[in-house]
Write an enzyme that holds these catalytic residues in place. Structure first.
Site, PDB file in Angstrom:
ATOM      1  N   HIS A   1      19.834  20.926  38.919  1.00 39.61           N
ATOM      2  CA  HIS A   1      20.214  20.063  40.033  1.00 39.61           C
ATOM      3  C   HIS A   1      21.728  19.867  40.077  1.00 39.61           C
ATOM      4  O   HIS A   1      22.343  19.938  41.147  1.00 39.61           O
ATOM      5  CB  HIS A   1      19.502  18.704  39.911  1.00 39.61           C
ATOM      6  CG  HIS A   1      18.183  18.675  40.619  1.00 39.61           C
ATOM      7  ND1 HIS A   1      18.031  18.144  41.871  1.00 39.61           N
ATOM      8  CD2 HIS A   1      16.962  19.126  40.244  1.00 39.61           C
ATOM      9  CE1 HIS A   1      16.776  18.257  42.250  1.00 39.61           C
ATOM     10  NE2 HIS A   1      16.097  18.852  41.281  1.00 39.61           N
TER      11      HIS A   1
ATOM     12  N   LYS B   1      -2.574  11.563  58.777  1.00 41.80           N
ATOM     13  CA  LYS B   1      -1.331  11.082  58.170  1.00 41.80           C
ATOM     14  C   LYS B   1      -1.560   9.961  57.164  1.00 41.80           C
ATOM     15  O   LYS B   1      -0.749   9.048  57.039  1.00 41.80           O
ATOM     16  CB  LYS B   1      -0.340  10.654  59.260  1.00 41.80           C
ATOM     17  CG  LYS B   1       0.003  11.795  60.210  1.00 41.80           C
ATOM     18  CD  LYS B   1       0.728  11.339  61.450  1.00 41.80           C
ATOM     19  CE  LYS B   1       0.901  12.514  62.404  1.00 41.80           C
ATOM     20  NZ  LYS B   1       1.439  12.126  63.703  1.00 41.80           N
TER      21      LYS B   1
ATOM     22  N   ASP C   1       4.744  18.425  62.988  1.00 44.58           N
ATOM     23  CA  ASP C   1       4.755  16.971  62.871  1.00 44.58           C
ATOM     24  C   ASP C   1       4.927  16.648  61.392  1.00 44.58           C
ATOM     25  O   ASP C   1       3.981  16.755  60.604  1.00 44.58           O
ATOM     26  CB  ASP C   1       3.440  16.394  63.406  1.00 44.58           C
ATOM     27  CG  ASP C   1       3.463  14.875  63.508  1.00 44.58           C
ATOM     28  OD1 ASP C   1       4.250  14.244  62.769  1.00 44.58           O
ATOM     29  OD2 ASP C   1       2.689  14.319  64.308  1.00 44.58           O
TER      30      ASP C   1
ATOM     31  N   GLU D   1      17.798  18.430  50.122  1.00 44.25           N
ATOM     32  CA  GLU D   1      17.683  18.671  48.687  1.00 44.25           C
ATOM     33  C   GLU D   1      17.924  20.155  48.432  1.00 44.25           C
ATOM     34  O   GLU D   1      17.007  20.954  48.232  1.00 44.25           O
ATOM     35  CB  GLU D   1      16.308  18.244  48.165  1.00 44.25           C
ATOM     36  CG  GLU D   1      16.231  18.258  46.655  1.00 44.25           C
ATOM     37  CD  GLU D   1      14.870  17.853  46.108  1.00 44.25           C
ATOM     38  OE1 GLU D   1      14.708  17.888  44.888  1.00 44.25           O
ATOM     39  OE2 GLU D   1      13.981  17.514  46.911  1.00 44.25           O
TER      40      GLU D   1
END
Length: 352
Positions: free
Chosen positions: A341, A170, A246, A39
């Site tokens: 964008h 997580k 991670d 992105e």
């Protein structure tokens, strides 16, 4: 080795953005940061926030509030009374548990034991300091030793699991924000009104209104869990990938709260990130590109255990504030977000 087992490398576009002016109890200076992302408008967005930081004395102040890594183990008992008996014994003999942890690693240090009983199940959440490592493996190794020690006491409990999900790893949960997991950081800045208008093309009042209406109210009606922000995950993932973290830990890392106030001096803007699971040693940090990134960030220096990881967490928090501030500023103006964008995805041009 079969073809399916061959290790390959996935290339992710990476750019160094900044520098960001940072101060606080973990790092001070003007430092550029690496962001690995597909992105690409993220680069100029964080770059705009970085520009603001350089125009403010002291830049973004980052305060590291604490650090710990957790593993929750699960014991089973015949009934709740037996589980309670075991929980009391664990607290009474906590000194022995500190000894058990010390034998697993020279960096691991037990700092908290928190039991929770559900029916006949006894969950015990252990919190440890883990030096410069994020600590996933360190706390699991320590938890193995802790379970062995507890089971050797002859209490009315049996092994259930080395991980009982009360850690919580997580997953978006409340417990990490309440009891702590990873490095806890708060980044804040006071931006003069003139800079808000000239660089961000908006006003302190409009940003504060959007923080309340979008981040706080919008997140509440969405059912967000201890989280009220626009896009922490974008900056976290980009920074994590660039430095060998991670990446799945952005799940809990992106739970944080953006808060802002209009003051006579300008816009007060802050990002609170209670659980950044990051480290400067361990799996993923041995790769050439991640080592290079950590060295350039100044996170490979000879310091006391934990200092490099705190520096890294502070730089991540500052980067999150840069991107969050820039995006919210853009969203106060109709059409600006989409226009940016389209422009940056087509040209790849970085905003100065």
């Amino acid at each position: 080795m079969t073809h399916d087992e061959t290790t390959t490398v996935t290339a992710i576009p990476t750019r160094w953005v900044g520098p960001i002016r940072v101060s606080g109890n973990a790092v001070t200076g003007e430092i550029s940061v690496p962001l690995a992302t597909y992105e690409t408008p993220l680069w100029p967005s964080v770059g705009r926030g970085a520009k603001v930081s350089r125009l403010v004395e002291g830049g973004i102040a980052v305060t590291i509030l604490g650090e710990r890594m957790t593993r929750s183990v699960l014991f089973t008992a015949p009934d709740a009374a037996s589980a309670h008996t075991a929980a009391l014994a664990i607290h009474e003999r906590e000194a022995e548990l500190h000894e058990a942890v010390a034998g697993t690693s020279r960096f691991a240090k037990l700092v908290e034991v928190h039991p929770e009983i559900v029916g006949n199940l006894l969950f015990v959440r252990f919190a440890l300091q883990t030096g410069d490592a994020s600590g996933h493996n360190m706390v699991t190794r320590a938890a193995d030793a802790l379970m062995d020690r507890i089971l050797s006491w002859g209490l009315p409990v049996e092994y259930g699991s080395i991980s009982g999900n009360y850690c919580s790893d997580k997953k978006a949960t409340a417990v990490n924000g309440i009891l702590g997991r990873g490095r806890s950081a708060v980044a804040d800045i006071l931006i003069p009104h003139e800079i808000v208008e000239r660089v961000l093309h908006t006003s302190a009042e409009r940003i504060v209104d959007l923080v309340v209406r979008k981040n706080l109210v919008g997140s509440t009606i969405a059912g967000a869990l201890r989280s009220a922000n626009a896009h922490y995950a974008n900056m976290l993932l980009a920074f994590y990938l660039a430095t060998g973290q991670d990446a799945a830990n952005i799940v809990e890392g992106s739970q944080g709260i953006t808060y802002a106030e209009t003051r006579p001096e300008g816009l007060y803007f802050s990002c609170t990130l209670p659980h950044l699971i990051v480290g400067t040693v361990g799996n993923g940090k041995h790769l050439a590109h991640t080592q290079e990134a950590l060295e350039r960030l100044g996170c490979e220096a000879e310091r006391e255990p934990g200092a490099n990881a705190r520096r890294l967490a502070a730089l991540i928090a500052a980067s999150v504030l840069c991107g969050e501030l820039s995006l919210l500023a853009a969203q106060t103006n109709p059409g600006e977000l989409m226009a940016a964008h389209v422009a940056f995805e087509r040209t790849g041009t970085e905003q100065s």
